[in-house]
Design a protein around this motif. Structure first.
Motif, PDB file in Angstrom:
ATOM      1  N   SER A   1       0.820  -1.209   0.000  1.00 58.76           N
ATOM      2  CA  SER A   1       0.000   0.000   0.000  1.00 58.76           C
ATOM      3  C   SER A   1       0.855   1.261   0.000  1.00 58.76           C
ATOM      4  N   ALA A   2       2.113   1.141   0.444  1.00 61.54           N
ATOM      5  CA  ALA A   2       3.041   2.275   0.455  1.00 61.54           C
ATOM      6  C   ALA A   2       4.102   2.132  -0.636  1.00 61.54           C
ATOM      7  N   GLY A   3       3.886   1.224  -1.551  1.00 61.24           N
ATOM      8  CA  GLY A   3       4.774   1.114  -2.702  1.00 61.24           C
ATOM      9  C   GLY A   3       6.062   0.369  -2.453  1.00 61.24           C
ATOM     10  N   GLY A   4       6.105  -0.535  -1.472  1.00 60.01           N
ATOM     11  CA  GLY A   4       7.345  -1.271  -1.257  1.00 60.01           C
ATOM     12  C   GLY A   4       7.337  -2.095   0.006  1.00 60.01           C
ATOM     13  N   TYR A   5       8.257  -1.773   0.915  1.00 64.73           N
ATOM     14  CA  TYR A   5       8.389  -2.520   2.163  1.00 64.73           C
ATOM     15  C   TYR A   5       8.603  -1.538   3.307  1.00 64.73           C
ATOM     16  N   LEU A   6       8.444  -2.049   4.532  1.00 62.51           N
ATOM     17  CA  LEU A   6       8.677  -1.253   5.734  1.00 62.51           C
ATOM     18  C   LEU A   6       9.694  -1.985   6.598  1.00 62.51           C
ATOM     19  N   ALA A   7      10.744  -1.278   6.997  1.00 61.06           N
ATOM     20  CA  ALA A   7      11.779  -1.850   7.858  1.00 61.06           C
ATOM     21  C   ALA A   7      11.956  -0.969   9.086  1.00 61.06           C
ATOM     22  N   THR A   8      12.217  -1.583  10.223  1.00 60.08           N
ATOM     23  CA  THR A   8      12.444  -0.821  11.452  1.00 60.08           C
ATOM     24  C   THR A   8      13.806  -1.179  12.040  1.00 60.08           C
ATOM     25  N   PHE A   9      14.419  -0.191  12.685  1.00 58.66           N
ATOM     26  CA  PHE A   9      15.757  -0.351  13.250  1.00 58.66           C
ATOM     27  C   PHE A   9      15.825   0.297  14.624  1.00 58.66           C
ATOM     28  N   ARG A  10      16.616  -0.319  15.499  1.00 54.99           N
ATOM     29  CA  ARG A  10      16.852   0.216  16.844  1.00 54.99           C
ATOM     30  C   ARG A  10      18.337   0.539  16.994  1.00 54.99           C
ATOM     31  N   ALA A  11      18.642   1.623  17.689  1.00 54.95           N
ATOM     32  CA  ALA A  11      20.030   2.015  17.928  1.00 54.95           C
ATOM     33  C   ALA A  11      20.566   1.222  19.115  1.00 54.95           C
ATOM     34  N   THR A  12      21.208   0.113  18.823  1.00 53.47           N
ATOM     35  CA  THR A  12      21.716  -0.757  19.884  1.00 53.47           C
ATOM     36  C   THR A  12      23.189  -0.513  20.174  1.00 53.47           C
ATOM     37  N   GLY A  13      23.917   0.007  19.208  1.00 57.09           N
ATOM     38  CA  GLY A  13      25.308   0.367  19.400  1.00 57.09           C
ATOM     39  C   GLY A  13      26.237  -0.829  19.533  1.00 57.09           C
ATOM     40  N   PRO A  14      27.516  -0.559  19.805  1.00 63.37           N
ATOM     41  CA  PRO A  14      28.056   0.787  19.961  1.00 63.37           C
ATOM     42  C   PRO A  14      28.160   1.522  18.624  1.00 63.37           C
ATOM     43  N   ARG A  15      28.005   2.826  18.678  1.00 61.88           N
ATOM     44  CA  ARG A  15      28.179   3.629  17.467  1.00 61.88           C
ATOM     45  C   ARG A  15      29.669   3.768  17.189  1.00 61.88           C
ATOM     46  N   PRO A  16      30.132   3.326  16.029  1.00 63.90           N
ATOM     47  CA  PRO A  16      31.573   3.350  15.754  1.00 63.90           C
ATOM     48  C   PRO A  16      32.085   4.761  15.490  1.00 63.90           C
ATOM     49  N   GLU A  17      33.371   4.913  15.618  1.00 71.43           N
ATOM     50  CA  GLU A  17      33.999   6.144  15.137  1.00 71.43           C
ATOM     51  C   GLU A  17      33.848   6.180  13.612  1.00 71.43           C
ATOM     52  N   PRO A  18      33.690   7.367  13.023  1.00 67.63           N
ATOM     53  CA  PRO A  18      33.533   7.434  11.561  1.00 67.63           C
ATOM     54  C   PRO A  18      34.614   6.688  10.794  1.00 67.63           C
ATOM     55  N   SER A  19      35.844   6.756  11.277  1.00 69.96           N
ATOM     56  CA  SER A  19      36.941   6.081  10.581  1.00 69.96           C
ATOM     57  C   SER A  19      36.833   4.565  10.672  1.00 69.96           C
ATOM     58  N   GLY A  20      36.014   4.070  11.618  1.00 74.45           N
ATOM     59  CA  GLY A  20      35.866   2.633  11.783  1.00 74.45           C
ATOM     60  C   GLY A  20      34.674   2.042  11.053  1.00 74.45           C
ATOM     61  N   ILE A  21      33.913   2.875  10.365  1.00 75.73           N
ATOM     62  CA  ILE A  21      32.741   2.380   9.631  1.00 75.73           C
ATOM     63  C   ILE A  21      33.192   1.645   8.383  1.00 75.73           C
ATOM     64  N   ARG A  22      32.717   0.422   8.226  1.00 77.93           N
ATOM     65  CA  ARG A  22      33.058  -0.365   7.035  1.00 77.93           C
ATOM     66  C   ARG A  22      31.915  -0.253   6.047  1.00 77.93           C
ATOM     67  N   PRO A  23      32.153   0.372   4.889  1.00 81.45           N
ATOM     68  CA  PRO A  23      31.063   0.581   3.919  1.00 81.45           C
ATOM     69  C   PRO A  23      30.588  -0.721   3.295  1.00 81.45           C
ATOM     70  N   CYS A  24      29.314  -0.756   2.965  1.00 77.68           N
ATOM     71  CA  CYS A  24      28.719  -1.930   2.318  1.00 77.68           C
ATOM     72  C   CYS A  24      29.068  -1.915   0.832  1.00 77.68           C
ATOM     73  N   ARG A  25      29.314  -3.076   0.297  1.00 83.48           N
ATOM     74  CA  ARG A  25      29.644  -3.205  -1.120  1.00 83.48           C
ATOM     75  C   ARG A  25      28.480  -3.826  -1.867  1.00 83.48           C
ATOM     76  N   MET A  26      28.073  -3.191  -2.936  1.00 87.16           N
ATOM     77  CA  MET A  26      26.970  -3.711  -3.723  1.00 87.16           C
ATOM     78  C   MET A  26      27.427  -4.920  -4.519  1.00 87.16           C
ATOM     79  N   ARG A  27      26.534  -5.877  -4.624  1.00 91.19           N
ATOM     80  CA  ARG A  27      26.812  -7.051  -5.444  1.00 91.19           C
ATOM     81  C   ARG A  27      26.065  -6.930  -6.781  1.00 91.19           C
ATOM     82  N   PRO A  28      26.634  -7.430  -7.856  1.00 91.44           N
ATOM     83  CA  PRO A  28      25.917  -7.378  -9.131  1.00 91.44           C
ATOM     84  C   PRO A  28      24.582  -8.111  -9.015  1.00 91.44           C
ATOM     85  N   ARG A  29      23.563  -7.536  -9.665  1.00 92.30           N
ATOM     86  CA  ARG A  29      22.235  -8.150  -9.610  1.00 92.30           C
ATOM     87  C   ARG A  29      21.832  -8.686 -10.985  1.00 92.30           C
TER      88      ARG A  29
END
Length: 253
Positions: A225-253
């Motif tokens: 009804s909203a044109g897709g899906y609904l996802a929910t997230f909770r901030a459970t942490g720990p929140r990393p330092e920006p330099s420690g964030i590992r970016p997600c890599r897209m896979r070919p589809r």
């Protein structure tokens, strides 16, 4: 909304709206300090660059409100997000206010809604609507592309509908959003299950990017009804330092 996020009330409406008591976090200003305070020198970074395209903003409106109401879109989203009277909710990428006005009705006079957009013209039109419809439990403000500038520990729900794929810097945006949630608060994302360049976000990519900054996925479910899906997230942490964030890599589809 874009963070390239969707969204001129009078100066009185904008100033007074922001000062509405948002769970105490936006209230009690004595005029000597800003309503939303950030630490001096709070310039973390650099944040990783997302490995995906970013969709362009086309419009603040993707369907008429009547058509969306016939599908009971907002009601179903708010039901599944468990939005109740008395809650404090942020509507990020509020645009012309489809969700804002319905959230205001749902949370009631004891609740609060903060409607935010980074496009000043859409913010202004929404402020006019809020004033015209006398939504006294709604504040309207201008955000920034990579920083929603939400007060800490203030929100039961943060709603982002069909705008996540337009965020240029998702890791920085989510990192800055993280502290805004109450301990049991949730971020609620509604999006289409298609590539970001096609104005959607694959659920696996969404989950990966949220988890990279310390969120945990609580649920994901179809929301046709909203044109897709609904996802929910909770901030459970720990929140990393920006330099420690590992970016997600897209896979070919």
């Amino acid at each position: 909304m874009s963070t390239k996020m969707r969204g001129r009330g009078t100066a009185i409406i904008l100033a007074a709206g922001i000062a509405i008591a948002l769970g105490g976090a936006l209230a009690g200003c004595d005029g000597s300090k800003p309503l939303i305070r950030q630490d001096e020198g709070d310039k973390p970074g650099p944040f990783p660059t997302p490995d995906r395209p970013v969709a362009d903003v086309v419009s603040a409106r993707w369907s008429s409100e009547d058509a969306r109401d016939r599908l009971r879109e907002a009601d179903k989203v708010m039901d599944r997000a468990d939005i109740r009277p008395g809650m404090t909710v942020a509507d990020i990428g509020a645009g012309e206010g489809y969700y804002t006005v319905r959230l205001a009705q749902r949370v009631g006079i004891e609740g609060r809604v903060l409607a935010e957009d980074i496009v000043a013209a859409w913010r202004d039109r929404l402020a006019e609507r809020v004033a015209r419809e006398r939504l006294e439990n709604v504040s309207v403000r201008l955000g920034e592309p990579a920083d929603p500038k939400l007060p800490p520990r203030s929100f039961d729900r943060v709603l982002m509908v069909h705008m996540y794929h337009e965020i240029d810097q998702p890791y920085e945006f989510l990192w800055r959003l993280f502290p805004a949630l109450k301990p049991d608060g949730l971020v609620v994302v509604v999006d289409a299950e298609r590539p970001t360049r096609a104005h959607g976000t694959p659920p696996a990519l969404l989950k990966c990017e949220f988890e990279a900054v310390g969120f945990t996925q609580v649920s994901v479910q179809p929301m046709p009804s909203a044109g897709g899906y609904l996802a929910t997230f909770r901030a459970t942490g720990p929140r990393p330092e920006p330099s420690g964030i590992r970016p997600c890599r897209m896979r070919p589809r």
